[in-house]
Design a protein around this motif. Structure first.
Motif, PDB file in Angstrom:
ATOM      1  N   ASP A 174     -91.852 -32.604  -9.115  1.00 48.91           N
ATOM      2  CA  ASP A 174     -92.903 -32.662  -9.990  1.00 48.91           C
ATOM      3  C   ASP A 174     -93.137 -33.778  -9.938  1.00 48.91           C
ATOM      4  O   ASP A 174     -93.867 -34.487 -11.240  1.00 48.91           O
ATOM      5  CB  ASP A 174     -92.031 -31.584 -10.798  1.00 48.91           C
ATOM      6  CG  ASP A 174     -93.852 -31.441 -11.633  1.00 48.91           C
ATOM      7  OD1 ASP A 174     -94.442 -31.387 -10.884  1.00 48.91           O
ATOM      8  OD2 ASP A 174     -94.277 -30.273 -12.781  1.00 48.91           O
TER       9      ASP A 174
ATOM     10  N   SER B 233     -99.230 -30.378  -5.167  1.00 41.94           N
ATOM     11  CA  SER B 233     -99.760 -30.055  -6.734  1.00 41.94           C
ATOM     12  C   SER B 233     -98.782 -30.314  -8.036  1.00 41.94           C
ATOM     13  O   SER B 233     -98.121 -29.255  -8.366  1.00 41.94           O
ATOM     14  CB  SER B 233    -100.125 -28.913  -6.912  1.00 41.94           C
ATOM     15  OG  SER B 233    -100.476 -28.273  -7.720  1.00 41.94           O
ATOM     16  N   ALA B 234     -99.032 -31.457  -8.325  1.00 39.07           N
ATOM     17  CA  ALA B 234     -97.608 -31.974  -9.045  1.00 39.07           C
ATOM     18  C   ALA B 234     -98.451 -30.742 -10.670  1.00 39.07           C
ATOM     19  O   ALA B 234     -99.276 -30.820 -11.139  1.00 39.07           O
ATOM     20  CB  ALA B 234     -97.559 -33.227  -9.537  1.00 39.07           C
TER      21      ALA B 234
ATOM     22  N   SER C 264     -95.338 -33.556  -4.650  1.00 35.78           N
ATOM     23  CA  SER C 264     -95.759 -32.708  -4.463  1.00 35.78           C
ATOM     24  C   SER C 264     -97.579 -32.866  -3.916  1.00 35.78           C
ATOM     25  O   SER C 264     -98.292 -33.816  -5.161  1.00 35.78           O
ATOM     26  CB  SER C 264     -95.592 -32.025  -5.890  1.00 35.78           C
ATOM     27  OG  SER C 264     -96.552 -30.688  -5.780  1.00 35.78           O
TER      28      SER C 264
ATOM     29  N   GLY D 296     -96.922 -26.417  -5.928  1.00 30.78           N
ATOM     30  CA  GLY D 296     -96.964 -27.311  -5.711  1.00 30.78           C
ATOM     31  C   GLY D 296     -95.195 -27.687  -5.229  1.00 30.78           C
ATOM     32  O   GLY D 296     -95.195 -28.074  -4.412  1.00 30.78           O
TER      33      GLY D 296
ATOM     34  N   ASN E 188     -96.791 -27.912 -10.744  1.00 28.59           N
ATOM     35  CA  ASN E 188     -96.987 -26.435 -10.676  1.00 28.59           C
ATOM     36  C   ASN E 188     -95.751 -27.164  -9.298  1.00 28.59           C
ATOM     37  O   ASN E 188     -95.829 -25.812  -8.237  1.00 28.59           O
ATOM     38  CB  ASN E 188     -98.230 -26.070  -9.957  1.00 28.59           C
ATOM     39  CG  ASN E 188     -99.338 -25.527 -10.468  1.00 28.59           C
ATOM     40  OD1 ASN E 188     -99.439 -24.580 -11.400  1.00 28.59           O
ATOM     41  ND2 ASN E 188    -100.509 -26.840 -10.153  1.00 28.59           N
ATOM     42  N   VAL E 189     -94.701 -27.203  -9.944  1.00 27.22           N
ATOM     43  CA  VAL E 189     -93.635 -27.297  -9.335  1.00 27.22           C
ATOM     44  C   VAL E 189     -92.185 -26.785  -9.628  1.00 27.22           C
ATOM     45  O   VAL E 189     -91.386 -25.895  -9.241  1.00 27.22           O
ATOM     46  CB  VAL E 189     -92.866 -29.052  -9.197  1.00 27.22           C
ATOM     47  CG1 VAL E 189     -91.610 -28.593  -7.924  1.00 27.22           C
ATOM     48  CG2 VAL E 189     -94.352 -29.444  -7.901  1.00 27.22           C
TER      49      VAL E 189
ATOM     50  N   GLY F 229     -95.855 -28.054  -1.325  1.00 31.51           N
ATOM     51  CA  GLY F 229     -96.723 -27.194  -1.652  1.00 31.51           C
ATOM     52  C   GLY F 229     -97.849 -27.560  -0.870  1.00 31.51           C
ATOM     53  O   GLY F 229     -99.154 -26.260  -0.181  1.00 31.51           O
TER      54      GLY F 229
END
Length: 420
Positions: free
Chosen positions: A191, A198-199, A196, A247, A201-202, A304
């Motif tokens: 994350d 979209s860090a 990712s 993510g 959102n992991v 992601g």
């Protein structure tokens, strides 16, 4: 939401306490069979409809089971674990993924004849799932904390219509409304903006839900006095994204349900003995978040991203063989065996610590008993322990070494049915 989506959402909310964390008797992460009669015969059902849940296997079966109600409940106990060896980051160890070790999974089916030619029905059941819970986090050496794992469950609602133009042939069509529920925990090592797209959102975002729909088509035909054949196809289900985990999963949280198709036969070898066989293909590789390789991460594609890394699963072919023996007018004994191809390549073992769907072989037994209160069924299936040993499975960016995945399963199923 559309009305079907509202129905799926409501059904998932009602069933969530039971379906949560459901790791089904799996071919990959798809359930092996729906209903205790099918499960007792290793999941066969494409050419052998046996109850009001028949549309889960082949919607043409809705025309051949009469008027009935079926209710089932499965007690499912998986045993999953992982091992890491030769890791330079200090992750070596044995990891137990059984934070939760038993699950209850309900199902219900209803069918009704409108005329000698037309029938309709609805089946509500778990299509599949995957759950792991590691109190000792396998990714702690890379910066993760807390317990680690995933929790995926899928609820299908399948209304069907079937047409029987002659006594020998039936055709069916069904719409499948799917509700999915997912959570990931303890993946902080992945994350960050370097891994990712979209860090944030992991991991550790609680449960998220998504909904979608697809189509099932089927045919069953009695081609000889004692022999029936069947064909069944289920479309890919275009499901909404898991936005809280955009993510983690490829294509911004995408997690569609793969297409599958199969063929079956049923042979009445004697008045007492029926033999059946199914062959099924599940196209896991066509779903990016499931089929894309983790190696894409080291080719510049973050988690992601569009076309980004996934779990590296391959397509699976499943062969099922079953038998039913009618001891008397009130008692039937059942049994079966099945074999599935391995979905997880050895080089993808590291990321699949989260989803060790490595089972290949099942054996099952069961019985039905007719009474004045309806028919009672019970079955037991054992999924033999299977291990995938990694080969170049942990990237050097994570310290190299190998991951090993192991799983076995026990499945006890009960059912009650009533014809009217």
């Amino acid at each position: 939401m559309t009305n079907p989506t509202r129905i799926s959402a409501a059904a998932l909310a009602i069933a969530a306490p039971l379906f949560s964390g459901a790791v089904q008797a799996t071919n990959g992460y798809f359930v092996e069979g729906v209903g205790p009669k099918s499960q007792a015969m290793a999941g066969v059902g494409i050419a052998l409809p046996q109850d009001a849940l028949a549309a889960a296997n082949n919607p043409a079966g809705t025309a051949l089971v009469g008027n009935g109600l079926d209710v089932g409940l499965t007690l499912f106990s998986p045993d999953r674990s992982a091992r890491i060896r030769g890791n330079l980051a200090g992750a070596d160890g044995d990891y137990d993924g059984n934070k939760k070790s038993a699950f209850l999974i309900p199902e219900v089916g209803y069918t009704r004849e409108l005329s000698p030619q037309w029938s309709y029905g609805v089946a509500v059941y778990g299509n599949g799932g995957m759950n792991t819970g590691y109190r000792n986090n396998p990714f702690a050496a890379f910066g993760s904390s807390g317990d680690a794992g995933v929790d995926l469950s899928q609820l299908f609602i399948t209304p069907s219509v079937a047409y029987r133009p002659t006594p020998e042939h039936a055709f069916g069509i069904a719409a499948t409304f799917a509700a999915q529920r997912f959570e990931a925990r303890g993946l902080q090592a992945f994350d960050n903006p370097f891994v990712s797209a979209s860090a944030g959102n992991v991991t550790n975002q609680g449960h998220d839900t998504s909904y979608g729909w697809g189509v099932k088509l089927g045919w069953i035909g009695r081609v000889h006095e004692d022999l029936s054949l069947g064909l069944s196809w289920s479309s890919r289900i275009e499901a909404g994204d898991f936005e809280r985990y955009e993510g983690l999963f490829a294509d911004g949280g995408g997690f569609d349900i793969p297409e599958s198709y199969g063929a079956g036969l049923s042979w009445d070898a004697s008045p007492q003995l029926t033999l059946a066989a199914d062959w099924q293909k599940i196209l896991y590789s066509e779903i990016g978040s499931v089929g894309n390789s983790l190696s894409l991460l080291f080719e510049g594609q973050p988690l992601g991203a569009s076309g980004g890394p996934g779990f590296g699963w391959e397509d699976v072919a499943v062969t099922k063989l079953g038998a039913a023996y009618r001891v008397s007018n009130t008692l039937t004994l059942r049994g079966g065996v099945s074999h599935a191809e391995q979905p997880i390549p050895a080089e993808e073992a590291f990321i699949n610590i989260l989803a060790p769907g490595v089972i290949e072989d099942h054996v099952s037994i069961g019985a039905d008993w007719k009474t004045g209160l309806g028919e009672f069924s019970a079955s037991y299936a054992y999924a033999f322990e299977e291990t995938v040993e990694g080969q170049n499975s942990i990237p050097m960016a994570f310290g190299g070494g190998e991951a090993e995945l192991t799983m076995k399963q026990d499945i006890l199923r009960f059912g009650w049915s009533r014809n009217f």
